[in-house]
Design a protein around this motif. Structure first.
Motif, PDB file in Angstrom:
ATOM      1  N   LYS A   1     -12.461  38.765   3.597  1.00  0.00           N
ATOM      2  CA  LYS A   1     -11.300  39.549   3.160  1.00  0.00           C
ATOM      3  C   LYS A   1     -10.409  39.979   4.325  1.00  0.00           C
ATOM      4  CE  LYS A   1     -13.522  41.382  -0.989  1.00  0.00           C
ATOM      5  NZ  LYS A   1     -13.940  42.605  -1.723  1.00  0.00           N
ATOM      6  N   LYS A   2     -10.983  40.024   5.521  1.00  0.00           N
ATOM      7  CA  LYS A   2     -10.198  40.442   6.686  1.00  0.00           C
ATOM      8  C   LYS A   2      -9.874  39.259   7.582  1.00  0.00           C
ATOM      9  CE  LYS A   2     -12.167  45.105   6.772  1.00  0.00           C
ATOM     10  NZ  LYS A   2     -12.885  46.124   7.580  1.00  0.00           N
ATOM     11  N   GLY A   3     -10.107  38.039   7.098  1.00  0.00           N
ATOM     12  CA  GLY A   3      -9.868  36.855   7.887  1.00  0.00           C
ATOM     13  C   GLY A   3      -8.388  36.494   7.973  1.00  0.00           C
ATOM     14  N   PRO A   4      -8.011  35.560   8.898  1.00  0.00           N
ATOM     15  CA  PRO A   4      -6.601  35.170   9.093  1.00  0.00           C
ATOM     16  C   PRO A   4      -6.000  34.491   7.871  1.00  0.00           C
ATOM     17  CG  PRO A   4      -8.090  33.744  10.327  1.00  0.00           C
ATOM     18  CD  PRO A   4      -8.917  34.862   9.831  1.00  0.00           C
ATOM     19  N   LEU A   5      -6.796  33.758   7.115  1.00  0.00           N
ATOM     20  CA  LEU A   5      -6.257  33.091   5.935  1.00  0.00           C
ATOM     21  C   LEU A   5      -5.811  34.110   4.902  1.00  0.00           C
ATOM     22  CD1 LEU A   5      -5.656  30.437   4.515  1.00  0.00           C
ATOM     23  CD2 LEU A   5      -8.011  30.443   3.655  1.00  0.00           C
ATOM     24  N   THR A   6      -6.607  35.112   4.702  1.00  0.00           N
ATOM     25  CA  THR A   6      -6.236  36.174   3.747  1.00  0.00           C
ATOM     26  C   THR A   6      -5.001  36.915   4.238  1.00  0.00           C
ATOM     27  OG1 THR A   6      -8.575  36.472   3.134  1.00  0.00           O
ATOM     28  CG2 THR A   6      -7.063  38.256   2.602  1.00  0.00           C
ATOM     29  N   GLU A   7      -4.941  37.140   5.550  1.00  0.00           N
ATOM     30  CA  GLU A   7      -3.778  37.844   6.113  1.00  0.00           C
ATOM     31  C   GLU A   7      -2.493  37.058   5.892  1.00  0.00           C
ATOM     32  OE1 GLU A   7      -2.214  39.443  10.480  1.00  0.00           O
ATOM     33  OE2 GLU A   7      -4.295  38.751  10.227  1.00  0.00           O
ATOM     34  N   ILE A   8      -2.571  35.724   6.058  1.00  0.00           N
ATOM     35  CA  ILE A   8      -1.387  34.897   5.850  1.00  0.00           C
ATOM     36  C   ILE A   8      -0.957  34.932   4.393  1.00  0.00           C
ATOM     37  CG2 ILE A   8      -0.568  32.507   5.856  1.00  0.00           C
ATOM     38  CD1 ILE A   8      -2.265  32.053   8.348  1.00  0.00           C
ATOM     39  N   LEU A   9      -1.930  34.869   3.484  1.00  0.00           N
ATOM     40  CA  LEU A   9      -1.611  34.851   2.054  1.00  0.00           C
ATOM     41  C   LEU A   9      -0.967  36.165   1.611  1.00  0.00           C
ATOM     42  CD1 LEU A   9      -4.762  33.023   0.629  1.00  0.00           C
ATOM     43  CD2 LEU A   9      -2.458  32.108   0.932  1.00  0.00           C
ATOM     44  N   ARG A  10      -1.350  37.257   2.274  1.00  0.00           N
ATOM     45  CA  ARG A  10      -0.744  38.543   1.906  1.00  0.00           C
ATOM     46  C   ARG A  10       0.746  38.600   2.269  1.00  0.00           C
ATOM     47  NH1 ARG A  10      -5.599  42.438   4.145  1.00  0.00           N
ATOM     48  NH2 ARG A  10      -7.002  42.192   2.314  1.00  0.00           N
ATOM     49  N   GLY A  11       1.140  37.759   3.227  1.00  0.00           N
ATOM     50  CA  GLY A  11       2.551  37.764   3.641  1.00  0.00           C
ATOM     51  C   GLY A  11       3.431  36.857   2.808  1.00  0.00           C
ATOM     52  N   MET A  12       2.871  36.216   1.750  1.00  0.00           N
ATOM     53  CA  MET A  12       3.668  35.295   0.945  1.00  0.00           C
ATOM     54  C   MET A  12       4.710  36.021   0.097  1.00  0.00           C
ATOM     55  SD  MET A  12       0.835  32.524  -0.311  1.00  0.00           S
ATOM     56  CE  MET A  12       2.053  31.711  -1.341  1.00  0.00           C
ATOM     57  N   GLY A  13       4.573  37.338   0.018  1.00  0.00           N
ATOM     58  CA  GLY A  13       5.569  38.091  -0.757  1.00  0.00           C
ATOM     59  C   GLY A  13       6.958  38.040  -0.146  1.00  0.00           C
ATOM     60  N   ALA A  14       7.031  37.775   1.155  1.00  0.00           N
ATOM     61  CA  ALA A  14       8.324  37.738   1.839  1.00  0.00           C
ATOM     62  C   ALA A  14       9.003  36.391   1.698  1.00  0.00           C
ATOM     63  CB  ALA A  14       8.136  38.071   3.315  1.00  0.00           C
ATOM     64  N   LEU A  15       8.345  35.406   1.113  1.00  0.00           N
ATOM     65  CA  LEU A  15       8.905  34.067   0.964  1.00  0.00           C
ATOM     66  C   LEU A  15       9.787  33.991  -0.265  1.00  0.00           C
ATOM     67  CD1 LEU A  15       5.709  31.938   1.745  1.00  0.00           C
ATOM     68  CD2 LEU A  15       7.583  32.534   3.311  1.00  0.00           C
ATOM     69  N   SER A  16      10.656  33.016  -0.232  1.00  0.00           N
ATOM     70  CA  SER A  16      11.541  32.800  -1.387  1.00  0.00           C
ATOM     71  C   SER A  16      10.735  32.171  -2.517  1.00  0.00           C
ATOM     72  CB  SER A  16      12.697  31.874  -0.986  1.00  0.00           C
ATOM     73  OG  SER A  16      12.175  30.595  -0.622  1.00  0.00           O
ATOM     74  N   ALA A  17      11.319  32.185  -3.711  1.00  0.00           N
ATOM     75  CA  ALA A  17      10.633  31.645  -4.890  1.00  0.00           C
ATOM     76  C   ALA A  17      10.357  30.171  -4.723  1.00  0.00           C
ATOM     77  CB  ALA A  17      11.479  31.898  -6.140  1.00  0.00           C
ATOM     78  N   GLU A  18      11.215  29.458  -3.972  1.00  0.00           N
ATOM     79  CA  GLU A  18      11.001  28.037  -3.796  1.00  0.00           C
ATOM     80  C   GLU A  18       9.872  27.755  -2.804  1.00  0.00           C
ATOM     81  OE1 GLU A  18      13.850  29.583  -3.473  1.00  0.00           O
ATOM     82  OE2 GLU A  18      14.974  28.898  -5.252  1.00  0.00           O
ATOM     83  N   GLU A  19       9.706  28.632  -1.809  1.00  0.00           N
ATOM     84  CA  GLU A  19       8.702  28.388  -0.777  1.00  0.00           C
ATOM     85  C   GLU A  19       7.272  28.762  -1.212  1.00  0.00           C
ATOM     86  OE1 GLU A  19      10.853  28.853   3.481  1.00  0.00           O
ATOM     87  OE2 GLU A  19      10.629  30.710   2.326  1.00  0.00           O
ATOM     88  N   ARG A  20       7.188  29.762  -2.079  1.00  0.00           N
ATOM     89  CA  ARG A  20       5.857  30.280  -2.439  1.00  0.00           C
ATOM     90  C   ARG A  20       4.898  29.203  -2.972  1.00  0.00           C
ATOM     91  NH1 ARG A  20       7.893  35.608  -5.600  1.00  0.00           N
ATOM     92  NH2 ARG A  20       8.749  36.716  -3.767  1.00  0.00           N
ATOM     93  N   PRO A  21       5.327  28.381  -3.957  1.00  0.00           N
ATOM     94  CA  PRO A  21       4.365  27.390  -4.460  1.00  0.00           C
ATOM     95  C   PRO A  21       3.982  26.357  -3.405  1.00  0.00           C
ATOM     96  CG  PRO A  21       6.530  27.044  -5.431  1.00  0.00           C
ATOM     97  CD  PRO A  21       6.587  28.356  -4.701  1.00  0.00           C
TER      98      PRO A  21
END
Length: 344
Positions: free
Chosen positions: A35-55
């Motif tokens: 839960k505290k790993g880098p992959l989880t950290e990156i996924l938490r930042g997906m909220g800042a992406l545009s709707a086209e980039e998220r998928p």
């Protein structure tokens, strides 16, 4: 973000390739998939992406997670296999080794002799009667013609619990109890096996407790010759068809006349040896015609009925049959001694 995910993937796969132990594998699993790993950290930042980039980024993240999980699973499977092989190697049974011998039990020699004696007398029409080992003074002595002041008690005074209760010194009380229960009915033909207790010094031929078998026959017209014939038949069944007996006058308060019974020495066939002290005979039991007073006290008219009684120590019979020199061997539970009787 795509570049970060790809870099994370490469780093994780490189570290997983260098894993050398189960512990290191567990640490990397937590490091990259926890839960505290880098992959989880990156996924938490997906909220800042545009709707086209998220998928698109989401798909890349799933691919990275899948690649890492696949390598971890493969590594885990390998470690599980190695652990299984190690355990199987440690627990391997060598079927070529000789098996452990199984211990074979056997009937105790005293029980075996008791059963043989019972079988012989049952074959002659006797039945088995039993009674309590903790007995009343009346049945142990008085009803057998040994009143409280009788000097013969000194030979049998035993373990008293109260003035009137003691551990029985003989199985003769069973004879009295049987006669009382039958209330004058005949015939009576019983043997009474059981443990008895006396104040004897323990030595090679005596013990404070031992096993005794007594016999009783009551009917009309019973004679001394019936007693002798019965005992001769028993001895020949127990020690062999050539066995002989002799009867010597003796004294027992509960029989009249009384006789000690000797058996011809089975070691030398009566010729004389060390066992029989060169006499050719070995004393084995006491016997006699039931005393009229005993019959009367138990409800039988001595003018109408008669009977005989006898008593023997099972240990004595066993010592003669098996050549045992010390009675104490039967009680010490020494397997070296007991194993000698397994196949007898």
């Amino acid at each position: 973000m795509r570049e970060r995910l790809e870099a994370l993937k490469d780093t994780a796969l490189q570290e997983l390739a260098a894993v050398g132990s189960q512990q290191e594998l567990n640490e990397l699993r937590i490091k990259y998939l926890g839960k505290k790993g880098p992959l989880t950290e990156i996924l938490r930042g997906m909220g800042a992406l545009s709707a086209e980039e998220r998928p698109v980024i989401g798909q890349v993240a799933n691919d990275v997670r899948g690649a890492i999980e696949e390598v971890i699973a493969r590594k885990q499977e390998e470690y599980d296999r190695l652990e299984t092989e190690k355990r199987l190697s440690a627990e391997t049974i060598d079927v070529t080794l000789p098996g452990r011998p199984s211990e074979q039990g056997a009937v105790h020699p005293l029980n075996k002799i008791t059963q043989e004696i019972e079988d012989i007398f049952i074959g002659m029409g006797f039945t088995i009667a039993e009674g309590p080992e903790v007995e009343r003074d009346y049945y142990n002595f008085e009803a057998l013609n040994l009143p409280k002041d009788h000097p013969a008690r000194d030979m049998q005074d035993s373990f008293y619990i109260t003035d009137e209760i003691l551990l029985r010194t003989q199985t003769s009380p069973v004879q009295v109890r049987t006669m009382e229960a039958r209330k004058g009915a005949v015939p009576i033909r019983i043997i009474s096996p059981g443990r008895v207790y006396r104040r004897d010094d323990d030595d090679a031929t005596h013990s404070h407790q031992f096993t005794q078998i007594e016999g009783l026959v009551i009917d009309k017209g019973i004679r001394m010759t019936d007693l002798k014939g019965t005992l001769l038949q028993f001895m020949q069944e127990m020690y062999g068809p050539d066995t002989q007996i002799r009867m010597r006058p003796s004294f027992f308060p509960f029989t009249e006349p009384s006789a000690e019974v000797d058996v011809s020495c089975m070691m030398c066939s009566g010729k004389g040896c060390r066992t029989c002290k060169q006499t050719g005979w070995i004393e084995i039991l006491g016997s006699g015609m039931v005393h009229p007073r005993v019959l009367e006290m138990s409800g039988y008219d001595p003018n109408e009925y008669s009977g005989f009684a006898f008593g023997m120590g099972v240990e004595r019979v066993a010592m003669l049959k098996y050549g045992v020199e010390d009675i104490r061997h039967f009680y010490t539970n020494d397997l070296r001694f007991l194993k000698q009787f397994i196949h007898l």
